[in-house]
Motif scaffolding. Structure first.
Motif, PDB file in Angstrom:
ATOM      1  N   THR A 122      36.092  46.766  24.512  1.00 41.10           N
ATOM      2  CA  THR A 122      34.747  46.451  24.027  1.00 41.10           C
ATOM      3  C   THR A 122      34.753  45.187  23.190  1.00 41.10           C
ATOM      4  N   ARG A 123      35.753  45.039  22.348  1.00 44.83           N
ATOM      5  CA  ARG A 123      35.856  43.836  21.506  1.00 44.83           C
ATOM      6  C   ARG A 123      36.021  42.582  22.355  1.00 44.83           C
ATOM      7  N   ILE A 124      36.863  42.666  23.356  1.00 51.57           N
ATOM      8  CA  ILE A 124      37.132  41.496  24.198  1.00 51.57           C
ATOM      9  C   ILE A 124      35.853  40.985  24.843  1.00 51.57           C
ATOM     10  N   VAL A 125      35.027  41.896  25.344  1.00 52.59           N
ATOM     11  CA  VAL A 125      33.765  41.493  25.975  1.00 52.59           C
ATOM     12  C   VAL A 125      32.773  40.993  24.930  1.00 52.59           C
ATOM     13  N   SER A 126      32.676  41.682  23.800  1.00 52.05           N
ATOM     14  CA  SER A 126      31.712  41.281  22.764  1.00 52.05           C
ATOM     15  C   SER A 126      32.043  39.907  22.191  1.00 52.05           C
ATOM     16  N   LEU A 127      33.309  39.519  22.270  1.00 52.32           N
ATOM     17  CA  LEU A 127      33.720  38.207  21.758  1.00 52.32           C
ATOM     18  C   LEU A 127      33.592  37.100  22.810  1.00 52.32           C
ATOM     19  N   GLY A 128      33.046  37.441  23.983  1.00 51.78           N
ATOM     20  CA  GLY A 128      32.697  36.401  24.961  1.00 51.78           C
ATOM     21  C   GLY A 128      33.708  36.139  26.052  1.00 51.78           C
ATOM     22  N   ALA A 129      34.492  37.144  26.450  1.00 54.24           N
ATOM     23  CA  ALA A 129      35.525  36.902  27.461  1.00 54.24           C
ATOM     24  C   ALA A 129      34.981  36.811  28.883  1.00 54.24           C
ATOM     25  N   VAL A 130      33.825  37.420  29.145  1.00 58.73           N
ATOM     26  CA  VAL A 130      33.366  37.502  30.530  1.00 58.73           C
ATOM     27  C   VAL A 130      33.063  36.131  31.151  1.00 58.73           C
ATOM     28  N   PRO A 131      32.287  35.237  30.505  1.00 55.12           N
ATOM     29  CA  PRO A 131      31.993  33.935  31.142  1.00 55.12           C
ATOM     30  C   PRO A 131      33.238  33.140  31.531  1.00 55.12           C
ATOM     31  N   PRO A 132      34.253  33.000  30.657  1.00 53.65           N
ATOM     32  CA  PRO A 132      35.442  32.256  31.112  1.00 53.65           C
ATOM     33  C   PRO A 132      36.213  32.972  32.216  1.00 53.65           C
ATOM     34  N   LEU A 133      36.206  34.302  32.214  1.00 54.82           N
ATOM     35  CA  LEU A 133      36.859  35.031  33.305  1.00 54.82           C
ATOM     36  C   LEU A 133      36.151  34.769  34.628  1.00 54.82           C
ATOM     37  N   VAL A 134      34.825  34.705  34.594  1.00 55.94           N
ATOM     38  CA  VAL A 134      34.055  34.401  35.800  1.00 55.94           C
ATOM     39  C   VAL A 134      34.365  32.988  36.284  1.00 55.94           C
ATOM     40  N   GLU A 135      34.512  32.054  35.345  1.00 58.34           N
ATOM     41  CA  GLU A 135      34.867  30.684  35.721  1.00 58.34           C
ATOM     42  C   GLU A 135      36.230  30.632  36.401  1.00 58.34           C
ATOM     43  N   ILE A 136      37.171  31.434  35.907  1.00 59.18           N
ATOM     44  CA  ILE A 136      38.499  31.483  36.544  1.00 59.18           C
ATOM     45  C   ILE A 136      38.362  32.032  37.969  1.00 59.18           C
ATOM     46  N   LEU A 137      37.556  33.084  38.138  1.00 58.41           N
ATOM     47  CA  LEU A 137      37.333  33.638  39.474  1.00 58.41           C
ATOM     48  C   LEU A 137      36.700  32.612  40.410  1.00 58.41           C
ATOM     49  N   LYS A 138      35.848  31.742  39.862  1.00 56.41           N
ATOM     50  CA  LYS A 138      35.170  30.722  40.666  1.00 56.41           C
ATOM     51  C   LYS A 138      36.098  29.584  41.063  1.00 56.41           C
ATOM     52  N   CYS A 139      36.870  29.129  40.114  1.00 57.72           N
ATOM     53  CA  CYS A 139      37.538  27.839  40.272  1.00 57.72           C
ATOM     54  C   CYS A 139      39.014  27.918  40.614  1.00 57.72           C
TER      55      CYS A 139
END
Length: 393
Positions: A122-139
């Motif tokens: 929960t902490r990892i997501v609340s601290l903003g991990a999802v957008p950079p993870l999505v960028e890694i999946l994209k690029c």
């Protein structure tokens, strides 16, 4: 495919928050105090060091978790790192302004901190991990992209994280991993998509029909009664609700056959989802899908399912058998109609000369299965009643 592969790189069993707090205290007041000091030093370097110090510190986080001697020790280390503020700098290192080596080290560290720890997820997501993870999946491609997929899988097991992950567009990127990743990457992607699909909050997840070919292939290869098959058939049932999805299932070589085999050999849950997908096909256009399903030999599995499936599966099997009759269904399936279906099937398989004998044998098998199931339920109820009486005395 072994069931151990299903949960990917991480065991997703969750700990209660009270246990986490207990572990922190235990860690501080035990012979592991020196390790607690080491954790704090590593966290300090993550927050205050230069780039190389931060990369090495991130690697140290992973090592300290992995080298802990047992479950309680690992849990204590994860809790201590979170309490020392290590998660926020690790999340910041996922940003694409950092070099690949730093992002990968941070991702591996976060994977180890998230494992078996609901609060950390929960902490990892609340601290903003999802957008950079999505960028890694994209690029990115290859191993780094699949690490990001494994992270999405781990984080998606926490109910509070699902809406944010679903809204990020990660699902379509997971489908890409499902289509072109390694076997492990595909397994991770299936489980992550399943986690996101069962979210009770927000709109229902729409799974891209491009997922159908790899899902069918994975279902062919795995044990039909496995937990992984349950997740795969769940996703296929969701996809079958659209015409594009139904066409995709039909167009994949062995698509309908694989669902029929799951109806025959699956667990109660995977059978329920598989017959649900077949029913969706036939209900959408009986004339189009009826012969395709019949040609794959669906009748025996459906007949058995009417006797021993879950209540939902039994209802779906009866409805599908109605639709598979030679004349359009106008009423509920009766005993005489069931006999007619069995006779028609027997005549198709063994010819009219042997149809009566074959049909009789099939019906006897169905009745026997039903009686065995009923007897088993009576025994369970009787045992339960006996146990209750003993406890009350």
């Amino acid at each position: 495919m072994e069931e151990e592969e299903e949960e990917a790189m991480l065991n997703k069993e969750e700990e209660e928050d009270e246990e986490e707090d207990y572990n922190i205290v235990k860690f501080q007041n035990s012979p592991l105090r020196n390790r607690a000091i080491m954790v704090d030093e590593v966290a300090w370097r993550l927050k205050n060091g230069d780039l190389m110090m931060r990369i090495e510190a991130a690697k140290e986080v992973r090592k300290m978790v992995r080298k802990s001697s047992n479950y309680n020790s690992k849990s204590a280390v994860r809790c201590r790192f979170a309490a020392s503020g290590a998660i926020e700098p690790l999340v910041s290192m996922l940003n694409n302004r950092f070099p690949l080596s730093a992002r990968e080290a941070a991702l591996l560290a976060l994977l180890n901190l998230a494992a078996r720890n609901l609060r950390n997820k929960t902490r990892i997501v609340s601290l903003g991990a999802v957008p950079p993870l999505v960028e890694i999946l994209k690029c990115q491609t290859g191993n780094f992209r699949e690490l990001a997929g494994a992270a999405i899988l781990a984080l998606s097991s926490a109910a509070s994280n699902k809406p944010a992950i679903a809204a990020s567009g990660a699902a379509s990127l997971l489908v890409q991993v499902l289509c072109s990743g390694s076997v492990q990457g595909k397994v991770d992607a299936v489980t992550a998509l399943y986690n996101l699909s069962i979210s009770e909050e927000g709109p229902k997840l729409i799974v891209d029909v491009k997922a159908v070919p790899p899902l069918i292939h994975l279902l062919k290869e795995c044990k039909k009664y496995s937990k992984f098959a349950e997740k795969t058939t769940f996703l296929l049932e969701i996809i079958s609700s659209s015409e594009e999805g139904r066409m995709a299932i039909t167009n994949v070589d062995g698509g309908i056959l694989t669902l029929v085999e799951t109806v025959e050999d699956g667990s109660s849950i995977s059978m329920e989802h598989a017959v649900g997908a077949l029913l969706s096909l036939c209900e959408s256009c009986r004339d189009k899908y009826r012969e395709l399903i019949l040609n794959e030999g669906a009748i025996p599995g459906l007949l058995r399912l009417t006797a021993e499936g879950t209540s939902v599966a039994q209802e779906r099997a009866r409805t599908l058998l109605d639709l598979l009759r030679y004349s359009p269904p106008e009423s509920r399936l009766t005993s005489s109609e069931l006999e007619r279906i069995v006779y028609d099937f027997a005549a198709h398989v063994d010819g009219t000369d042997k149809a009566v004998e074959t049909a009789k044998r099939l019906l006897q098998g169905i009745v026997q299965k039903s009686m065995e199931l009923s007897f088993s339920r009576v025994k369970i109820r009787a045992s339960s009643c006996t146990s209750s009486k003993i406890q009350s005395t």
